[in-house]
Each structure stands twice: as structure tokens, then as C-alpha cells.
Design a protein around this motif. Structure first.
Motif, PDB file in Angstrom:
ATOM      1  N   VAL A  72     -15.599  12.440  -6.789  1.00 35.00           N
ATOM      2  CA  VAL A  72     -14.629  12.120  -7.831  1.00 35.00           C
ATOM      3  C   VAL A  72     -13.549  11.168  -7.303  1.00 35.00           C
ATOM      4  N   HIS A  73     -13.198  11.282  -6.027  1.00 36.81           N
ATOM      5  CA  HIS A  73     -12.248  10.328  -5.449  1.00 36.81           C
ATOM      6  C   HIS A  73     -12.871   8.938  -5.378  1.00 36.81           C
ATOM      7  N   ALA A  74     -14.144   8.873  -5.004  1.00 37.40           N
ATOM      8  CA  ALA A  74     -14.835   7.579  -4.940  1.00 37.40           C
ATOM      9  C   ALA A  74     -14.865   6.921  -6.319  1.00 37.40           C
ATOM     10  N   GLU A  75     -15.074   7.717  -7.350  1.00 40.04           N
ATOM     11  CA  GLU A  75     -15.063   7.193  -8.723  1.00 40.04           C
ATOM     12  C   GLU A  75     -13.680   6.670  -9.109  1.00 40.04           C
ATOM     13  N   ASN A  76     -12.646   7.141  -8.405  1.00 38.39           N
ATOM     14  CA  ASN A  76     -11.274   6.724  -8.668  1.00 38.39           C
ATOM     15  C   ASN A  76     -10.743   5.775  -7.598  1.00 38.39           C
ATOM     16  N   GLY A  77     -11.657   5.108  -6.895  1.00 40.94           N
ATOM     17  CA  GLY A  77     -11.286   4.034  -5.984  1.00 40.94           C
ATOM     18  C   GLY A  77     -10.806   4.442  -4.610  1.00 40.94           C
ATOM     19  N   ALA A  78     -11.204   5.618  -4.122  1.00 42.75           N
ATOM     20  CA  ALA A  78     -10.730   6.046  -2.805  1.00 42.75           C
ATOM     21  C   ALA A  78     -11.857   6.595  -1.948  1.00 42.75           C
ATOM     22  N   ILE A 106       2.491  19.832  -3.091  1.00 41.99           N
ATOM     23  CA  ILE A 106       3.002  18.466  -3.268  1.00 41.99           C
ATOM     24  C   ILE A 106       4.011  18.071  -2.204  1.00 41.99           C
ATOM     25  N   LYS A 107       4.740  19.021  -1.629  1.00 42.74           N
ATOM     26  CA  LYS A 107       5.747  18.677  -0.620  1.00 42.74           C
ATOM     27  C   LYS A 107       5.125  17.955   0.579  1.00 42.74           C
ATOM     28  N   TYR A 108       3.848  18.211   0.838  1.00 45.90           N
ATOM     29  CA  TYR A 108       3.183  17.563   1.971  1.00 45.90           C
ATOM     30  C   TYR A 108       2.789  16.116   1.662  1.00 45.90           C
ATOM     31  N   LEU A 109       2.753  15.763   0.379  1.00 46.72           N
ATOM     32  CA  LEU A 109       2.363  14.408   0.009  1.00 46.72           C
ATOM     33  C   LEU A 109       3.369  13.386   0.528  1.00 46.72           C
ATOM     34  N   GLN A 110       4.653  13.703   0.458  1.00 43.72           N
ATOM     35  CA  GLN A 110       5.680  12.801   0.994  1.00 43.72           C
ATOM     36  C   GLN A 110       5.509  12.642   2.497  1.00 43.72           C
ATOM     37  N   ARG A 111       5.154  13.708   3.178  1.00 45.08           N
ATOM     38  CA  ARG A 111       4.918  13.647   4.627  1.00 45.08           C
ATOM     39  C   ARG A 111       3.747  12.723   4.930  1.00 45.08           C
ATOM     40  N   THR A 129      -5.935  -1.165   8.264  1.00 43.91           N
ATOM     41  CA  THR A 129      -6.896  -0.327   7.555  1.00 43.91           C
ATOM     42  C   THR A 129      -6.201   0.479   6.466  1.00 43.91           C
ATOM     43  N   ILE A 130      -5.057   1.078   6.784  1.00 38.24           N
ATOM     44  CA  ILE A 130      -4.328   1.871   5.790  1.00 38.24           C
ATOM     45  C   ILE A 130      -3.895   0.980   4.628  1.00 38.24           C
ATOM     46  N   ILE A 131      -3.421  -0.211   4.928  1.00 39.86           N
ATOM     47  CA  ILE A 131      -3.042  -1.152   3.870  1.00 39.86           C
ATOM     48  C   ILE A 131      -4.246  -1.486   2.995  1.00 39.86           C
ATOM     49  N   ASN A 132      -5.382  -1.793   3.622  1.00 38.23           N
ATOM     50  CA  ASN A 132      -6.589  -2.132   2.860  1.00 38.23           C
ATOM     51  C   ASN A 132      -7.064  -0.962   2.000  1.00 38.23           C
ATOM     52  N   GLN A 133      -6.880   0.254   2.494  1.00 31.62           N
ATOM     53  CA  GLN A 133      -7.365   1.427   1.771  1.00 31.62           C
ATOM     54  C   GLN A 133      -6.421   1.893   0.671  1.00 31.62           C
ATOM     55  N   THR A 134      -5.114   1.594   0.789  1.00 30.67           N
ATOM     56  CA  THR A 134      -4.150   2.194  -0.126  1.00 30.67           C
ATOM     57  C   THR A 134      -3.288   1.198  -0.904  1.00 30.67           C
ATOM     58  N   GLY A 135      -3.159  -0.030  -0.439  1.00 34.02           N
ATOM     59  CA  GLY A 135      -2.377  -1.018  -1.185  1.00 34.02           C
ATOM     60  C   GLY A 135      -1.510  -1.881  -0.292  1.00 34.02           C
ATOM     61  N   PHE A 144      -1.023   4.934  -5.196  1.00 32.92           N
ATOM     62  CA  PHE A 144      -2.377   5.301  -4.782  1.00 32.92           C
ATOM     63  C   PHE A 144      -2.422   6.771  -4.363  1.00 32.92           C
ATOM     64  N   LEU A 145      -1.486   7.189  -3.499  1.00 34.89           N
ATOM     65  CA  LEU A 145      -1.460   8.580  -3.039  1.00 34.89           C
ATOM     66  C   LEU A 145      -1.234   9.537  -4.202  1.00 34.89           C
ATOM     67  N   GLU A 146      -0.309   9.194  -5.081  1.00 32.68           N
ATOM     68  CA  GLU A 146      -0.035  10.062  -6.229  1.00 32.68           C
ATOM     69  C   GLU A 146      -1.258  10.181  -7.139  1.00 32.68           C
ATOM     70  N   LYS A 147      -1.953   9.067  -7.352  1.00 29.41           N
ATOM     71  CA  LYS A 147      -3.160   9.094  -8.174  1.00 29.41           C
ATOM     72  C   LYS A 147      -4.221   9.988  -7.545  1.00 29.41           C
ATOM     73  N   GLN A 148      -4.459   9.812  -6.248  1.00 29.70           N
ATOM     74  CA  GLN A 148      -5.479  10.607  -5.576  1.00 29.70           C
ATOM     75  C   GLN A 148      -5.095  12.087  -5.519  1.00 29.70           C
ATOM     76  N   TYR A 149      -3.810  12.357  -5.360  1.00 27.02           N
ATOM     77  CA  TYR A 149      -3.334  13.741  -5.367  1.00 27.02           C
ATOM     78  C   TYR A 149      -3.617  14.373  -6.741  1.00 27.02           C
TER      79      TYR A 149
END
Length: 170
Positions: A72-78, A106-111, A129-135, A144-149
Motif C-alpha cells: 500500500v505504501h508502494a501504491e502511494n509512492g513510497a 505520532i510523536k515519533y514522526l517529528q523525531r 538518497t533521502i532527498i530523492n526518496q522524500t522530496g 511525504f512523511l505525513e502522507k505515509q504516516y
């Protein structure tokens, strides 16, 4: 940037490079690379961990967002195996009675966002790599992180929070 994409091999716990011009080449242990930010502490609990093979406190490489939702993450671009989603966790935190395949609170998402931004600003080899994968911008990476979360939450029954959490060091 398009030629350098660091990937992760779960079976051997190694990062590697691969593109049309090169065959696969191991570049470093995933634990060593991720520990540059975590400095010997569990991502979730801040318990002491080790990256030394054979150590009784050897950490686990954990998918922040559960691997179980890979499709499902792959279907959403991750790519759930992307560097952006891998953290070091104390073995007790990654057990089925603790986090296992649960979505972190959710508190760990900011971390996680802070960790990814640390790599980018430090010009670490994983930065591109992180830039290419997330924006390309902070705003795109946060979105990107919020969407995947949210994708993970929509495909999960329960969230998880560490039963132990010491004062943060990162």
C-alpha cells in the motif's frame, strides 16, 4: 543525484549502490550508517544499543512504518525499505509484545523528520538518497512523511508508544 541511490538489503542488513552501469556493491553496514545520528541509543526509548556484531545489546534495524504495509505504501509512492524509514531500535522495542508491526505514535514522526533533516544538512552520504526518496524541499519531505504516516494508520489497527523512554539525546 539520479545515479546515486542507496538501497537497503534486509537479508544482509547492508546498504548498497545499484544502477544500470554498475552491479550491486555493498557500501556499508546499515547499523553503522544509521548510528551516526542515534549515537548508540534506541530511536524510540533512548536505551543503550550496540552496533557491534555479536554484542548482547545488538540493535535491530526497524522499519519505522511497518513493513507489513509495503504494497500500500508502494501504491502511494513510497519504498518502505527506503533509508527515510529505517531506524535502530533496542531488541526489546522491536519485539512483538512491543512495537512489532504496529504504527508508532505520532510523536515519533517529528523525531523521524528531524533525523532525516540531520542527514540532509550534514551532507552525509545518505542525504541525496533521502532527498530523492522524500522530496527536494523541507515542506515536501514533511508532507511525504505525513502522507505515509496516514497511509500506515489507515491500514493498521493499533498505534504504539514505547513502554520505556529515557531523556532524549537526539
Amino acid at each position: 543525484p539520479n545515479l546515486l541511490e542507496v538501497k537497503y538489503d534486509e537479508s544482509s542488513s547492508l546498504f548498497f549502490l545499484e544502477n544500470d552501469f554498475m552491479r550491486r556493491i555493498d557500501i556499508t553496514s546499515v547499523r553503522d550508517s544509521l548510528n551516526g545520528y542515534q549515537k548508540g541509543k534506541c530511536f524510540f526509548s533512548f536505551l543503550d544499543i550496540s552496533i557491534i556484531q555479536g554484542s548482547p545489546d545488538i540493535c535491530h534495524v526497524d522499519h519505522f512504518l511497518p513493513h507489513i504495509n509495503k504494497k500500500v505504501h508502494a501504491e502511494n509512492g513510497a519504498n518502505i525499505n527506503g533509508v527515510w524509514n529505517l531506524v535502530l531500535a533496542h531488541s526489546s522495542m522491536n519485539s512483538n509484545k512491543e512495537k512489532g508491526a504496529k504504527v508508532p505514535h505520532i510523536k515519533y514522526l517529528q523525531r523521524l523528520f528531524n533525523r532525516n533533516e540531520f542527514y540532509i544538512s550534514s551532507k552525509h552520504p545518505l542525504a541525496e538518497t533521502i532527498i530523492n526518496q522524500t522530496g527536494k524541499t523541507k515542506e515536501l519531505r514533511r508532507a511525504f512523511l505525513e502522507k505515509q504516516y496516514n497511509v500506515a494508520l489507515n491500514n493498521s489497527v493499533v498505534t504504539w508508544e514505547s513502554s520505556i523512554e529515557f531523556q532524549g539525546t537526539f
